[in-house]
Design a protein around this motif. Structure first.
Motif, PDB file in Angstrom:
ATOM      1  N   GLY A 180       0.811  -1.122   0.196  1.00  0.00           N
ATOM      2  CA  GLY A 180      -0.025   0.121   0.118  1.00  0.00           C
ATOM      3  C   GLY A 180       1.018   0.941  -0.086  1.00  0.00           C
ATOM      4  O   GLY A 180       0.921   2.403  -0.814  1.00  0.00           O
ATOM      5  N   HIS A 181       2.169   1.189   0.579  1.00  0.00           N
ATOM      6  CA  HIS A 181       2.389   2.232   0.744  1.00  0.00           C
ATOM      7  C   HIS A 181       3.253   2.956  -0.513  1.00  0.00           C
ATOM      8  O   HIS A 181       3.415   3.639  -0.899  1.00  0.00           O
ATOM      9  CB  HIS A 181       3.219   2.127   1.815  1.00  0.00           C
ATOM     10  N   GLU A 185      10.809   7.435   4.016  1.00  0.00           N
ATOM     11  CA  GLU A 185      10.665   7.305   5.220  1.00  0.00           C
ATOM     12  C   GLU A 185       9.615   6.013   5.122  1.00  0.00           C
ATOM     13  O   GLU A 185       9.067   5.008   5.455  1.00  0.00           O
ATOM     14  CB  GLU A 185       9.664   8.109   6.510  1.00  0.00           C
ATOM     15  N   ALA A 186       8.583   6.001   4.172  1.00  0.00           N
ATOM     16  CA  ALA A 186       6.468   5.313   3.191  1.00  0.00           C
ATOM     17  C   ALA A 186       8.195   4.252   2.805  1.00  0.00           C
ATOM     18  O   ALA A 186       8.001   2.802   3.558  1.00  0.00           O
ATOM     19  CB  ALA A 186       6.228   6.093   2.808  1.00  0.00           C
ATOM     20  N   LEU A 187       8.597   4.518   1.887  1.00  0.00           N
ATOM     21  CA  LEU A 187       9.432   3.658   1.373  1.00  0.00           C
ATOM     22  C   LEU A 187      10.690   2.301   2.380  1.00  0.00           C
ATOM     23  O   LEU A 187      10.373   1.259   1.555  1.00  0.00           O
ATOM     24  CB  LEU A 187       9.367   3.601   0.303  1.00  0.00           C
ATOM     25  N   THR A 208      10.989  13.203  -1.208  1.00  0.00           N
ATOM     26  CA  THR A 208      10.595  13.807  -0.441  1.00  0.00           C
ATOM     27  C   THR A 208      11.296  13.028   0.984  1.00  0.00           C
ATOM     28  O   THR A 208      11.415  11.900   0.535  1.00  0.00           O
ATOM     29  CB  THR A 208       9.536  14.498  -0.217  1.00  0.00           C
ATOM     30  N   TYR A 209      11.445  13.376   2.062  1.00  0.00           N
ATOM     31  CA  TYR A 209      11.921  12.472   3.029  1.00  0.00           C
ATOM     32  C   TYR A 209      10.622  11.210   3.517  1.00  0.00           C
ATOM     33  O   TYR A 209      11.209  10.576   4.189  1.00  0.00           O
ATOM     34  CB  TYR A 209      12.494  13.547   4.533  1.00  0.00           C
ATOM     35  N   ALA A 210       9.769  11.856   3.484  1.00  0.00           N
ATOM     36  CA  ALA A 210       7.887  11.406   3.685  1.00  0.00           C
ATOM     37  C   ALA A 210       8.361  10.191   2.826  1.00  0.00           C
ATOM     38  O   ALA A 210       7.647   8.859   3.693  1.00  0.00           O
ATOM     39  CB  ALA A 210       6.967  12.439   3.969  1.00  0.00           C
ATOM     40  N   GLU A 218       1.773   9.897  -3.723  1.00  0.00           N
ATOM     41  CA  GLU A 218       2.424  10.343  -2.434  1.00  0.00           C
ATOM     42  C   GLU A 218       2.922  11.416  -1.729  1.00  0.00           C
ATOM     43  O   GLU A 218       3.833  10.849  -2.080  1.00  0.00           O
ATOM     44  CB  GLU A 218       0.634   9.555  -1.780  1.00  0.00           C
ATOM     45  N   LEU A 219       2.923  12.339  -0.304  1.00  0.00           N
ATOM     46  CA  LEU A 219       4.301  12.557   0.141  1.00  0.00           C
ATOM     47  C   LEU A 219       4.699  13.348  -0.353  1.00  0.00           C
ATOM     48  O   LEU A 219       5.901  13.323   0.014  1.00  0.00           O
ATOM     49  CB  LEU A 219       4.954  11.015   0.943  1.00  0.00           C
ATOM     50  N   ALA A 220       4.781  14.173  -1.474  1.00  0.00           N
ATOM     51  CA  ALA A 220       5.273  14.543  -2.334  1.00  0.00           C
ATOM     52  C   ALA A 220       5.999  16.467  -1.471  1.00  0.00           C
ATOM     53  O   ALA A 220       6.441  16.821  -2.465  1.00  0.00           O
ATOM     54  CB  ALA A 220       4.901  14.477  -3.931  1.00  0.00           C
TER      55      ALA A 220
END
Ligand code: NAP
Ligand code: FE
Length: 375
Positions: A219-220, A246-248, A241-243, A229-231
């Protein structure tokens, strides 16, 4: 609910998790650090480890000879160096290649004098040296499973070494170490993790817990790679991006936990040929086969059921996944019939084929190569 969940690595995540947990590096007075040529340094992980080892008074020797798709002979060399130096534990830093290699080095060090292939006589081995692992890619999940995928010298073939002593005692997942990884490898390693998730989800060995990790990871990855997302925020040189990093990173670790229970499916052995023969990075090489994996598994009611459950969990359809993931892999090759025959011969005996609802035959392996890459 029937469960058998075993993942004995202590997993510590978050920024600066290595230096914040210096005390855990006091596993002995001497250690060997196993890395590739550049990534450990470029990611900042090596500097963190060196200052941490200094702070606990642990001497170290650096073995930085691990290449992509590590050779078993190089791991044996690392094992000899560790034994000569008197290393009491092994620290692996890097992508899946150095982490997998660290597991083999730890085994060779504890079994000094064995021939490289004797590594696979797992029941006769003395327990490996303790291991600490620090991933610098977000892909293989090697930090939370015992698999050590090694290349057999001269054979053009990979063989997984898998011992109960190959789990990392401590695994530190700090997403900041993946920021120096360029776009191509970031996408490829994320695709590898996605493959782990889907192949694990469909495995007959999957459980409610492994499927939970697989759906979380996929999902992530889907949301970052496909939906962007989280861009919000400053992108790094790789465009993430850092977010997103992190998600990956946590998604890849989740995929690693999932395959720790189940192992992987047929895209993995089919992909090994593309990697070893054509240099296609591992993640892309596996993801090239995700469409075929979905197509064949949809032929069984169980495959269809699990695929629709998996797709629903990540907010997509099985058809979309089958189309989008190979497209992201963008593997463009031309294989003639002789090459395809040779490829099938090399991987036809892998155990992965039995690890999904539909078991492809040798003819179907050739058909898949031919449909995707035939001349
Ligand atoms: P990798 O082969 O470890 O590394 C790929 C490339 O990325 C190397 O050139 C490496 O440089 C570089 N790199 C790594 N981290 C970096 C960073 N933070 N910044 C800049 N460059 C960086 O890649 P991988 O995809 O993670 O691992 C693939 C291997 O893992 C394959 O052998 C595969 O079969 C295996 N695998 C294992 C498992 C498992 O469960 N254990 C699962 C899937 C795959 P250096 O050469 O300098 O390190
Ligand atoms: Fe993989």
């Amino acid at each position: 609910m029937k469960l058998d969940f075993y993942m004995p690595a202590r997993l510590i995540t978050g920024e600066n998790s290595v230096v914040r947990n210096a005390g855990l590096f006091a596993l002995g007075k001497k250690c060997i650090i196993v890395t590739g040529k550049r990534s450990a340094k470029a990611s900042g992980a090596l500097d963190d480890v060196l200052s941490t080892l200094d702070s606990v008074g642990c001497e170290h020797v650096l073995f930085d000879k691990i290449g992509e798709n590590p050779l078993i002979s190089t791991c044996a060399e690392g094992g000899r160096l560790a034994a000569e130096f008197g290393a009491e534990f092994v620290v692996g830093i890097g992508g899946g290649s150095p982490l997998d290699a660290a597991k083999a080095v730890a085994a060779f060090a504890a079994n000094d004098g064995i021939q490289p292939l004797e590594l696979y006589n797992v029941s006769t081995l003395k327990p490996s040296l303790p291991l600490i692992g620090i991933p610098t890619t977000a892909g293989t999940g090697s930090e939370v499973n015992p698999y050590s995928v090694l290349t057999l010298d001269g054979a053009g073939k990979k063989k997984t070494f898998n011992s109960p002593h190959s789990y990392f005692k401590y695994a530190f997942v700090d997403p900041k170490y993946t920021r120096s990884l360029g776009r191509e490898y970031t996408v490829s390693t994320a695709l590898d993790a996605f493959c782990h998730c889907i192949e694990s989800y469909l495995s007959p060995k999957s459980t409610d817990i492994s499927r939970m990790f697989a759906a979380f990871g996929a999902g992530h990855i889907w949301r970052v790679l496909v939906e962007g997302e989280l861009a919000e925020g400053e992108p790094d040189a790789g465009g993430f991006t850092y977010a997103q990093r992190e998600a990956l990173a946590y998604a890849a670790t989740a995929g690693g936990v999932a395959i720790n229970t189940t192992g992987t499916g047929f895209p993995h052995p089919l992909g090994y040929n593309l990697t070893l023969d054509r240099g296609t990075p591992h993640g892309k090489a596996c993801a090239a086969f995700t469409g075929a994996y979905i197509k064949y598994n949809s032929r069984t009611p169980e495959g269809e059921r699990l695929l629709s459950e998996f797709a629903h969990a990540i907010g997509a359809s099985a058809g979309e996944i089958a189309e989008v993931i190979p497209k992201l892999a963008a593997v463009d090759l031309n294989l003639d019939d002789e090459t395809i025959k040779r490829y099938v011969e090399k991987v036809k005996d892998a155990s992965n084929y039995a690890n999904s609802p539909y078991k492809i035959s040798e003819e179907e392996m050739a058909e898949i190569y031919s449909e995707l890459f035939g001349k």
